[in-house]
Design a protein around this motif. Structure first.
Motif, short mmCIF file in Angstrom:
data_model
loop_
_atom_site.label_atom_id
_atom_site.label_comp_id
_atom_site.label_asym_id
_atom_site.label_seq_id
_atom_site.Cartn_x
_atom_site.Cartn_y
_atom_site.Cartn_z
N PHE A 178 36.92 41.37 44.37
CA PHE A 178 35.53 41.79 44.42
C PHE A 178 34.57 40.70 43.96
CE2 PHE A 178 37.09 43.05 40.23
CZ PHE A 178 36.09 42.60 39.38
N ASN A 179 33.33 40.85 44.38
CA ASN A 179 32.25 39.95 43.97
C ASN A 179 31.55 40.54 42.75
OD1 ASN A 179 29.09 39.26 44.28
ND2 ASN A 179 30.33 37.55 45.02
N ALA A 180 31.22 39.67 41.80
CA ALA A 180 30.63 40.13 40.54
C ALA A 180 29.11 40.06 40.54
CB ALA A 180 31.20 39.31 39.38
N GLY A 181 28.50 39.82 41.70
CA GLY A 181 27.05 39.71 41.77
C GLY A 181 26.31 41.03 41.82
N VAL A 182 27.03 42.10 42.17
CA VAL A 182 26.49 43.46 42.13
C VAL A 182 27.56 44.35 41.52
CG1 VAL A 182 25.61 45.42 43.45
CG2 VAL A 182 25.08 43.10 44.20
N LEU A 183 27.24 44.95 40.38
CA LEU A 183 28.18 45.80 39.67
C LEU A 183 27.46 47.04 39.16
CD1 LEU A 183 29.67 43.03 37.33
CD2 LEU A 183 30.85 43.98 39.33
N GLN A 190 24.61 54.14 32.26
CA GLN A 190 24.91 53.75 33.64
C GLN A 190 24.13 52.47 33.93
OE1 GLN A 190 26.93 55.62 36.14
NE2 GLN A 190 27.69 56.45 34.21
N ILE A 191 24.85 51.37 34.08
CA ILE A 191 24.22 50.05 34.16
C ILE A 191 24.52 49.42 35.52
CG2 ILE A 191 24.14 47.72 33.17
CD1 ILE A 191 25.04 49.08 30.48
N ILE A 192 23.46 49.13 36.27
CA ILE A 192 23.58 48.45 37.57
C ILE A 192 23.16 47.00 37.34
CG2 ILE A 192 22.81 48.34 39.96
CD1 ILE A 192 22.12 51.35 39.75
N TYR A 193 24.11 46.09 37.47
CA TYR A 193 23.82 44.66 37.29
C TYR A 193 23.67 44.00 38.66
CZ TYR A 193 24.44 39.71 36.92
OH TYR A 193 24.25 38.36 37.08
N LEU A 194 22.62 43.18 38.82
CA LEU A 194 22.41 42.44 40.06
C LEU A 194 22.15 40.97 39.77
CD1 LEU A 194 19.95 44.77 42.06
CD2 LEU A 194 22.42 44.66 42.24
N ALA A 232 32.00 45.60 45.15
CA ALA A 232 32.32 45.48 46.58
C ALA A 232 33.12 44.20 46.82
CB ALA A 232 31.05 45.47 47.41
N ARG A 233 33.77 44.14 47.96
CA ARG A 233 34.59 42.97 48.30
C ARG A 233 33.78 41.67 48.28
NH1 ARG A 233 36.42 46.97 51.65
NH2 ARG A 233 38.67 47.35 51.71
N ASP A 234 34.42 40.61 47.83
CA ASP A 234 33.81 39.29 47.82
C ASP A 234 33.77 38.71 49.23
OD1 ASP A 234 32.82 36.92 46.34
OD2 ASP A 234 34.66 35.99 47.05
N TYR A 235 32.92 37.72 49.40
CA TYR A 235 32.83 36.98 50.67
C TYR A 235 34.21 36.50 51.12
CZ TYR A 235 32.51 32.66 53.37
OH TYR A 235 32.72 31.68 54.30
N THR A 236 35.01 35.96 50.17
CA THR A 236 36.32 35.41 50.53
C THR A 236 37.26 36.49 51.05
OG1 THR A 236 37.02 35.63 48.21
CG2 THR A 236 36.13 33.49 48.89
#
Length: 303
Positions: A152-157, A103-107, A133-137
């Protein structure tokens, strides 16, 4: 051995804010979740920094060779100095991280963890699926037009090691970078995700651009995507509180301070001017929390 980790990947330039976020993650995560920072570049005082972070329960890992093995060819042909290896590294994390992490949480490093991570930690991702989660756009379009996009935004997965689509996204980027629409790793992941996406609440990845429209107490992770950044000062819509944590970290140890990268006086002045205008505009409009923004934080989400 723990089977879950919060992981960051950073180059030297971004190491300072990344370390701040990692220290916050360690504070707000369970002891059953490891916190790791992977370095994508050689750092002169690596051993000293590794020892310092270990005292706070954060594991600093030299991943330069492993990332070069996985991304080196693309670095020479596609990145052309414009895209950092650390940005694309999320796609190959399963090749880099120890096998015990399933289980990998990437930030991203330009995040701040502002409250407990328990909900995200305890939600188990099935094999072949991932949380985002949804991206800013997508939020911007939702507020403007009511269109409900799952871009979605790829900065938190958060993803399961088995069946992670990172390699598929990397192959798409290498074969057809235009399909990513200038969004690199994020564009590639959105293009190939299909039914593997499980949308989660934006409390786990909240864009800084909307901070003035939400109660901070409702958030767990704030994402300071795009410029300006809070480690360079206080600019609307965040407050001194969000900037002060970086000031405090610089004072905490000379190594942390040595990693800080500032901006020019001219750029800071421009950001201050824009910030002042935006803050005045917001004060005149006297808008409080936006119900439509708040609605993105609750609902039928996995977490």
């Amino acid at each position: 051995m723990n089977n879950q980790c919060v992981v960051y990947v950073t180059d030297v330039e971004y190491s300072f804010p990344t370390i701040l976020s990692a220290l916050q993650a360690r504070k707000f995560a369970s002891p059953a979740t490891d916190v790791c920072v992977l370095m994508s570049e050689h750092l002169d005082n690596f051993d000293e920094l590794k020892a310092l972070l270990a005292t706070s329960g954060v594991d600093l890992i030299d991943a330069t060779e492993a990332l070069q093995d996985s991304l080196g060819k693309l670095d020479g042909s596609h990145f052309q100095g414009r895209i950092s290896v650390s940005t694309m590294a999320k796609l190959v994390l399963c090749e880099i991280l120890p096998a015990n992490y399933t289980q990998i949480i990437y930030l991203d490093g330009d995040t701040q963890i502002v409250s407990d991570l328990g909900g995200l930690e305890n939600a188990v991702v099935p094999e072949g699926r991932f949380f985002a989660a949804r991206d800013y756009t997508a939020i911007h379009d939702f507020l403007d037009t009511g269109k409900n996009s799952h871009y979605f935004n790829a900065g938190v997965l958060k993803f399961h090691r088995n069946g992670w689509i990172g390699q598929e996204a990397l192959e798409l980027f290498a074969r057809n970078p235009e399909a990513c629409e200038g969004k690199h790793d994020q564009g590639a992941l959105n293009y190939v995700c299909g039914s593997s996406l499980i949308l989660v609440s934006n409390r786990w990845n909240f864009p800084k651009q909307f901070l003035h429209l939400v109660n901070m107490s409702a958030l767990s992770i704030v994402h300071y995507m795009a410029h300006p950044k809070p480690w360079h000062g206080t600019f609307f819509p965040w407050t001194d509180r969000e900037s002060q944590v970086y000031v405090d970290l610089r004072k905490a140890h000379p190594i942390y301070n040595s990693l800080y990268r500032g901006i020019s006086f001219d750029r800071k002045a421009l950001y201050k001017y824009r910030s002042m205008r935006a803050r005045i505009k917001h004060a005149i409009e006297a808008n409080g929390p936006n119900p439509r923004v708040q609605s993105l934080l609750v609902g039928d989400y996995a977490v």
